[in-house]
Design a protein around this motif. Structure first.
Motif: not given
Ligand code: R5P
Length: 299
Positions: A99, A177, A222-223, A226-228, A230
């Motif tokens: 990232r 993305e 989504d790919d 992480s923290t959830g 998004t």
């Molecule tokens: C970032 O743009 C990735 O595609 C994911 O959307 C992002 O890493 C998700 O992270 P999180 O779960 O913390 O929102």
């Protein structure tokens, strides 16, 4: 079963399940690394014997411990080479540090390029990864000078969702993305997709907007989770528009503390991830796309 390649599959810690599945698809010999952590946090790695003269596919699963995974890769590749492996192909299903692909503020490390250079310098012949986070970089060929293959787990996820949750889903990309994942996913199940707009203000602070009409069932793809943050923000937006059933699907489930609760309390009915990272939602394997890439690459 007749081996489908001449590769020996060697797996790192945290990658046993995927690597065994991979060796099953390849009908290849499977050998795990012996690893342990010293009391001070340093890693111990011992490679399997009988790899002299062999082509080795080394699977290293990164995840919530990306730095350990990188050191494990360094120690294992160098040692496999020292004990006589003819060739080492590195399989890193979740490619860490992708990232940070540019210098957003002066003086920042461009981690993606540095990690790629580090792995290349080990002397690996090729790298295979899955749904690499390529954002400002168009293709994996721009990141590596060695042969590098980026396969997708989205087809496997899509088939799982359609088999287990039925039809009638609209596929939702939470941001621009993720359009690439939504395209593959929706094509696989013959569904429409839409792309929301994400504005990230901090690690756990995102705003998601979009126009959503006539959607009753949605699968957010989504790919990485992480923290959830998004997925939760996307789900809340969908619910404002009256979406009744929401599933979340990702390739790489990192699920850092609190992610699951955040997603569930935003109204997501279920979460599905692949086994690129060991986690409680890993119900779909990316072994087949990786196996196919290795077979294609065989001499
Ligand atoms: C970032 O743009 C990735 O595609 C994911 O959307 C992002 O890493 C998700 O992270 P999180 O779960 O913390 O929102």
């Amino acid at each position: 079963m007749k081996p489908r390649t001449d590769l020996v599959v060697v797996s790192g810690s945290g990658c046993t399940r995927l690597a065994m599945e991979l060796s099953r698809h390849l009908a290849a010999t499977f050998k795990p690394l012996v690893t342990r952590e010293f009391p001070d946090g340093e890693l111990y790695v011992r490679v399997p014997q009988e790899v002299r003269g062999e082509r080795v596919a080394l699977a290293i699963c990164s995840g919530r411990r990306p730095n350990d995974a990188l050191i494990e890769a360094v120690l294992a590749v160098k040692t496999l080479t020292r004990v006589g492996a003819r060739e080492v192909i590195l399989i890193m299903p979740y490619f860490p540090y992708a990232r940070q692909d540019q210098e957003f503020s002066p003086g920042e490390a461009v981690s993606l390029s540095i990690v790629a250079e580090l792995l290349e310098a080990l002397g690996i012949s090729a790298l295979v990864t899955v749904d690499m986070h390529l954002h400002r970089v168009k293709s994996i060929g721009e990141v590596f000078r060695i042969k590098a293959i980026n396969v997708s787990g989205m087809g496997e996820l899509a088939r799982y969702v359609s088999k287990n949750y039925g039809e009638g889903f609209t596929v939702v990309a939470p941001d621009e993305e993720a359009r690439q994942w939504a395209e593959i996913f929706s094509k696989e199940i013959g569904a429409d997709y839409l792309v929301l707009e994400k504005e990230r203000k901090g690690d756990e602070d995102v705003r998601i907007r979009g126009e959503v009409s006539k959607v009753k069932k949605a699968v957010i793809v989504d790919d990485i989770i992480s923290t959830g943050t998004t997925i939760a923000a996307a789900a809340l937006t969908l619910r404002e528009y009256g979406v009744e059933e929401i599933i979340a699907a990702c390739t790489h489930g990192l699920f850092v503390a609190g992610a699951e609760a955040k997603i569930v309390s935003a109204g997501v009915k279920d979460i599905v991830a692949t086994d690129s990272v060991a986690n409680q939602f890993a119900r779909v394997s990316v072994a087949v796309p990786i196996a196919n890439a290795l077979i294609d690459m065989s001499p």
